[in-house]
Design an enzyme around this catalytic site. Structure first.
Site, short mmCIF file in Angstrom:
data_model
loop_
_atom_site.label_atom_id
_atom_site.label_comp_id
_atom_site.label_asym_id
_atom_site.label_seq_id
_atom_site.Cartn_x
_atom_site.Cartn_y
_atom_site.Cartn_z
N TRP A 19 2.57 2.85 -2.60
CA TRP A 19 3.34 2.34 -1.47
C TRP A 19 3.90 3.48 -0.62
CZ3 TRP A 19 3.72 -1.32 1.76
CH2 TRP A 19 4.87 -1.49 2.54
N GLU A 73 1.25 -4.34 3.15
CA GLU A 73 0.97 -4.54 1.72
C GLU A 73 -0.54 -4.56 1.48
OE1 GLU A 73 2.96 -4.48 -0.86
OE2 GLU A 73 4.94 -4.81 -0.01
N TYR A 79 14.17 3.22 1.62
CA TYR A 79 13.49 1.92 1.73
C TYR A 79 14.14 0.90 0.81
CZ TYR A 79 9.78 -1.56 1.23
OH TYR A 79 9.07 -2.74 1.17
#
Length: 195
Positions: free
Chosen positions: A46, A38, A16
């Site tokens: 995350w 988000e 990522y």
């Protein structure tokens, strides 16, 4: 290969970081997806969202705001029953609500409204320095969780009717989508052109 510290804990984070994080995104639909993810991440790690992202994309119809805006109570129940995603009613409802707001803003202002709004509120390097943040950042502790600009952005989006997008969530989104350049100085993706 040196990376921002947070990216070293898993292969998913490394991929990522190296391929997505901090790269400019200037499409309202892609930004809607990132803001939605988000928002789902709020209060969680995350990595949890990252590993569920393909399922999120599937059940939220590619995060096409025009499709998500038409979701109804049956869709909410379908999403709440789907163990492949984060099943939080408030976050699901806010994603649908935000799609409806975005659809309305597109009708009024065109399909770059979200991109323009984020750009208008993104803190410049000089703003970050003025707020006491080290630029360029040398370590993660020198990065803000939020800024006065993201506080203002959160208020502006709330005034338009968007929900579940606070200053910290918005700063993370601005980092992830390249509105601010927060790769640390030692990271292989740091470039002076970002400053």
């Amino acid at each position: 290969m040196l990376r921002c510290e947070w990216a070293n804990s898993s292969d998913d984070y490394r991929a990522y970081h190296d391929n997505e994080w901090g790269k400019p995104i200037r499409s309202d639909q892609a930004l809607f997806e990132r803001l939605s993810l988000e928002s789902f991440q709020s209060g969680l790690s995350w990595i949890t969202v990252l590993r569920k992202r393909d399922s999120f994309r599937e059940v939220f119809r590619g995060f096409d705001p025009l499709l998500v805006a038409d979701f109804d109570e049956a869709d909410i129940q379908r999403l709440l029953a789907d163990a492949r995603i984060i099943r939080h009613r408030g976050k699901i409802e806010s994603c649908i609500n935000n799609a409806r707001v975005l659809r309305e803003k597109w009708e009024q202002s065109g399909e770059s409204w979200l991109t323009s709004t984020l750009a208008d509120f993104a803190p410049a390097e000089s703003d970050l320095v003025a707020q006491g943040f080290t630029r360029p950042p040398v370590e993660l502790s020198q990065l803000p969780a939020s800024t006065k600009e993201t506080v203002s952005l959160a208020k502006a989006l709330k005034a338009e009717g968007m929900r579940f997008l606070g200053p910290t969530t918005l700063y993370a989104a601005l980092q992830a989508t390249g509105f601010v350049h927060d790769h640390v100085l030692s990271c292989h993706l740091f470039t002076k052109s970002g400053f």
